[in-house]
Design an enzyme around this catalytic site. Structure first.
Site, PDB file in Angstrom:
ATOM      1  N   CYS A  80     -25.150 -13.067 -20.889  1.00 19.88           N
ATOM      2  CA  CYS A  80     -25.008 -14.290 -20.327  1.00 19.88           C
ATOM      3  C   CYS A  80     -26.349 -14.545 -19.071  1.00 19.88           C
ATOM      4  CB  CYS A  80     -23.564 -14.680 -20.203  1.00 19.88           C
ATOM      5  SG  CYS A  80     -22.856 -13.789 -18.956  1.00 19.88           S
ATOM      6  N   GLY A 113       0.819  -0.661  -0.096  1.00 20.44           N
ATOM      7  CA  GLY A 113       0.251  -0.208   0.260  1.00 20.44           C
ATOM      8  C   GLY A 113       1.359   1.679  -0.022  1.00 20.44           C
ATOM      9  N   CYS A 161     -27.227 -10.035 -16.180  1.00 22.43           N
ATOM     10  CA  CYS A 161     -26.101  -9.616 -18.282  1.00 22.43           C
ATOM     11  C   CYS A 161     -27.108  -9.895 -18.901  1.00 22.43           C
ATOM     12  CB  CYS A 161     -25.617 -10.369 -18.292  1.00 22.43           C
ATOM     13  SG  CYS A 161     -24.366 -10.201 -19.645  1.00 22.43           S
ATOM     14  N   CYS A 197     -22.354  -7.681 -19.458  1.00 20.00           N
ATOM     15  CA  CYS A 197     -20.630  -8.161 -18.264  1.00 20.00           C
ATOM     16  C   CYS A 197     -20.449  -6.527 -18.520  1.00 20.00           C
ATOM     17  CB  CYS A 197     -20.366  -9.403 -18.348  1.00 20.00           C
ATOM     18  SG  CYS A 197     -21.610 -10.542 -17.383  1.00 20.00           S
ATOM     19  N   CYS A 222     -18.195 -13.190 -19.823  1.00 19.36           N
ATOM     20  CA  CYS A 222     -19.016 -13.036 -21.092  1.00 19.36           C
ATOM     21  C   CYS A 222     -19.378 -14.309 -22.006  1.00 19.36           C
ATOM     22  CB  CYS A 222     -19.539 -11.715 -21.214  1.00 19.36           C
ATOM     23  SG  CYS A 222     -21.464 -11.500 -21.093  1.00 19.36           S
TER      24      CYS A 222
END
Lengths: 289, 233, 256
Positions: free
Chosen positions: A240, A29, A237, A262, A268
């Protein structure tokens, strides 16, 4: 054999960047300064991510590049071609087959493994920049763990919008120490930041590299009475039928027609190949993919 | 009850002003001053104008510095005490009603009067209630209580000043012309307030040009002319 | 009882030029001390050194901390000193925009110090912010407005609320009423007096306005050429000034 050194950058530069990456992995970080090079593409097109990828790539790697989850947008295509030309590495659009994935604004839906590296393109690495313009002051705030200001931003969100409206680049705290900007990924992706793969973040213009080693604890900041929520469009979606993936809204005509699909195109495609069909989807045919 | 234990005790006090911007001229204004005021005593300072009545009063309050001598008020020697001790003394023990009202502009009269109590930690409601009772007693019309006293007439300002000075029951009080510019009714109210203070045991030092008031209130008169230093001709 | 602040032989030089030198004093809990002097007298340098904004060249600034008693703030580690600055200390700038975040709402400005010390409940933070806005006479419905939309006097009151919300024990003020209209000044003075009284605050106020210190300060320090030429009870220093410079200063005030 191309006339470029492997992966464009000279060996000394890659060594310098690798040192920065190792330091970044050692202090999860923490933003490590590095001597960012001029790249043959403009700032904002992923120069930071490209340099990190260049320093990590080996001839045996398989590279995948995505932009907003898609493999076929200009930015992704350009960077993929760049490394095809300068490093002659294999490329793929399949998440599972890639050993190194450079990304802009998304984490793939498919969980990554310990054998993979995810490289993020970062525009502004400093999460406190929104409220504190002084770099000297923000560095001091990181050094002394003075992160109250980060919550001021979230406070402002709630007071203006009734909820934490920050939807992307949602700040996180890493291993209980450094507050980090996860790059402009949607906050839907924040829970995935604790993962098996190595995650590297490169900011070219700002000359910073930071990192998350595998299985690092990453906590999204929030208030007790306004807890963090990984939100997405309340929809499946349309191609899909996936209910668990992050969606793009696509306007399909000028009469109000629209569909949700997606944002991760490979995810997808793989679902449709496996026979899943959404509300507006057609049966999957290999040739049209 | 008039004890011999002094509330205010002054010994061998002297004072001069040095004017640095006027060739360092030194003006002696007081020498060898003595005063003894016990609880429940009221002492009037007398002497012609310029003899040093106000100067002595200001020195007791710590407003003017002493050159030599002691000014004991209770346990505190005002002539030597640190500022914080004098501040404490003024908050708890020693009240002062001057001839001039000095307040933050635009603060309502009732708050001005209640402030000495609030400084001592009296709850706001109780302090305001006491302030309003005093203002009513001193015949300040209720419609003025929410206004700043800075715009009041001289007599009204004087009464506000008295109310402020009597809000807290100070064990020692300094009064500079408390009845000047008051009508007969209000003069009577103020004299009664002073008598009540005496009765509860307050030691009082005052300047009263009002001879009748002096006769009614004071146990003793001290002519400050005796403390005026001989001036070089 | 221990002094809240003990200052010992403090000195600051700008190259060969003296900012301030030989300053020593004790400040006790609940005391308000004024520092007066003309421009260039060193009063602002002194305040900066006391408040930790400027490192002095010599001396001690000993603060009676909550946990560990009297500590020299100049030899403290930086995290400790910065923690002190956002908990037990407060600093009110002359210009509100130096002490406020102009791009953040009034509520966020007040809440920042709470969040800086770990407050993580939005509802409670907001409640406290609104309470403090009320105490400095800013209506609750302004809580989401940015300071740009406020008048100068309101900005200054917001700055005070932002500083006092964590219940500091020592407040540094640099010309807190400077640049405000006279009527606005009066209201601010009254507000400050009330807060000092109710919270038992100690304060050090730098100003060139003798009327302001007479009304706000218990004690007064007069500075000239970087040195303290006179100090004592405020009314004593103003009514019976001993030093030639103070006499000049007092006699130069225009009478209204």
């Amino acid at each position: 054999m191309s006339d470029y050194n492997f992966a464009y950058l000279d060996e000394q530069t890659k060594r310098m960047i690798r040192r920065a990456i190792l330091k970044a992995l050692a202090i999860p970080g923490y933003q490590v300064p590095f001597a960012s090079r001029e790249m043959p593409m403009p700032y904002g097109w992923g120069t930071g991510g490209v340099q990190v990828s260049a320093a990590c790539l080996t001839p045996n790697d398989t590279l995948k590049v995505i932009d907003q989850g898609a493999d076929d947008t200009t930015n992704a295509v350009s960077i993929r071609k760049f490394f095809e030309k300068t490093a002659q590495v294999a490329t793929t659009e399949e998440t599972a087959r890639a050993s190194l994935i450079q990304t802009r604004h998304r984490i793939p839906e498919e969980p990554l493994t310990e054998d993979q590296i995810l490289v993020y393109q970062v525009p502004i690495p400093e999460p406190l920049r929104f409220l504190e313009p002084s770099e000297v002051e923000t560095r001091k705030m990181h050094a002394l763990e003075e992160y109250g200001l980060m919550h001021v931003k979230l406070y402002e969100d709630i007071s203006q919008h009734g909820a934490i409206a920050t939807a992307y680049a949602y700040p996180v705290k890493v291993e209980g120490r450094y507050v980090m900007d996860p790059s402009p990924i949607p906050k839907f992706d924040n829970p995935k930041l604790s993962m098996a793969a190595i995650q590297l973040f490169g900011a070219g213009r700002e000359q910073r590299i930071y990192a998350l080693p595998p299985y690092t604890q990453v906590v999204s900041l929030d208030f007790e009475d306004h807890p963090f929520e990984a939100s997405k469009a309340d929809h499946d979606c349309d191609l899909c039928g996936a209910a668990d993936s992050y969606l793009d809204e696509v306007i399909t005509d000028d009469a109000g027609g629209r569909m949700f699909v997606c944002s991760d195109t490979d995810y997808c495609r793989a679902r449709r190949a496996a026979g899943h069909i959404g509300a507006q989807g057609a049966p999957y045919e290999e040739a049209t993919a | 009850m008039k004890g011999t234990q002094a509330m205010i005790e002054i010994e061998n006090l002297s004072k001069s002003f040095t004017l640095h911007n006027q060739g360092g001229a030194v003006i002696p204004v007081m020498a060898g001053a003595h005063l003894h005021v016990g609880p429940g005593d009221c002492v009037a300072l007398t002497g012609s104008s310029g003899a040093g009545k106000s100067t002595l009063m200001r020195m007791i309050y710590g407003n003017y510095r002493a050159n030599t001598g002691r000014i004991l008020v209770g346990e505190t020697d005002v002539a030597r005490a640190a500022p914080r001790d004098i501040i404490q003394l003024r908050r708890h023990t020693l009240g002062y009603v001057s001839q001039f009202l000095r307040v933050v502009p635009r603060v309502p009269t009732r708050d001005v009067v209640a402030e000495p109590l609030m400084i001592l930690g009296t709850p706001r409601e109780a302090a305001l209630a006491r302030a309003e009772a005093l203002l009513a007693r001193l015949n300040i019309p209720e419609r003025l209580w929410s206004l700043s006293p800075t715009t009041f007439s001289g007599g009204e300002q004087q009464r506000v000043n008295i109310a402020r000075g009597f809000a807290h029951d100070f064990p020692a009080l300094l009064l500079d012309e408390p009845t000047a510019s008051l009508d007969a009714t209000n003069r009577e109210v103020v004299l009664t307030l002073i008598e009540e203070a005496k009765a509860r045991g307050a030691a009082i030092v005052g300047i009263f040009h009002d001879e009748a008031a002096r006769a009614r209130l004071c146990d003793r008169e001290v002519d400050v002319t005796a403390f005026t230093p001989a001036r070089a001709a | 009882m221990t002094p809240l602040l003990q200052v010992r032989d403090l000195a600051k030089f700008y190259g060969p030029r003296r900012g301030c030198e030989g300053v020593s004093f004790d400040l006790w809990p609940g005391e308000v001390m004024g520092i007066v002097g003309e421009s260039g007298s060193g009063k602002s340098t002194l305040l900066s050194c006391l408040a930790g904004h400027l490192p002095p060249d010599r001396g001690e600034v000993i603060f009676d901390t909550h946990g560990h008693g009297p500590r020299d703030t100049l030899t403290m580690s930086e995290p400790e000193r910065r923690m002190l600055m956002r908990t037990d200390w407060a600093f009110v700038h002359q210009h509100a925009r130096d002490g406020l975040r102009m791009g953040v709402s009034a509520g966020g400005n007040v809440g920042e110090r709470l969040m800086a010390v770990g407050a993580r409940h939005y509802g409670h933070i907001r409640e406290q912010a609104i309470d403090w806005l009320g105490r400095v006479e800013i209506a609750a419905d302004r809580v989401d407005d940015k300071p740009q939309a406020f008048s100068g006097g309101m900005q200054q009151r917001l700055q005070i609320a932002r500083n006092l919300v964590t219940g500091p024990r020592l407040v540094f003020m640099d010309e807190p009423t400077g640049g405000l209209d006279v009527s606005v000044q009066a209201r601010l003075l009254d507000l400050l007096r009330g807060l000092v009284r109710e919270m038992g605050l100690s304060a050090i106020i730098v100003t060139h306005d003798l009327a302001v210190v007479r009304l706000l300060a218990d004690r007064l320090m007069v500075m000239k050429d970087g040195r303290v030429v006179e100090d004592g009870l405020t009314d004593q220093v103003l009514d019976d000034p001993q030093h030639g410079y103070t006499q000049l200063l007092v006699s130069s005030v225009l009478q209204v």
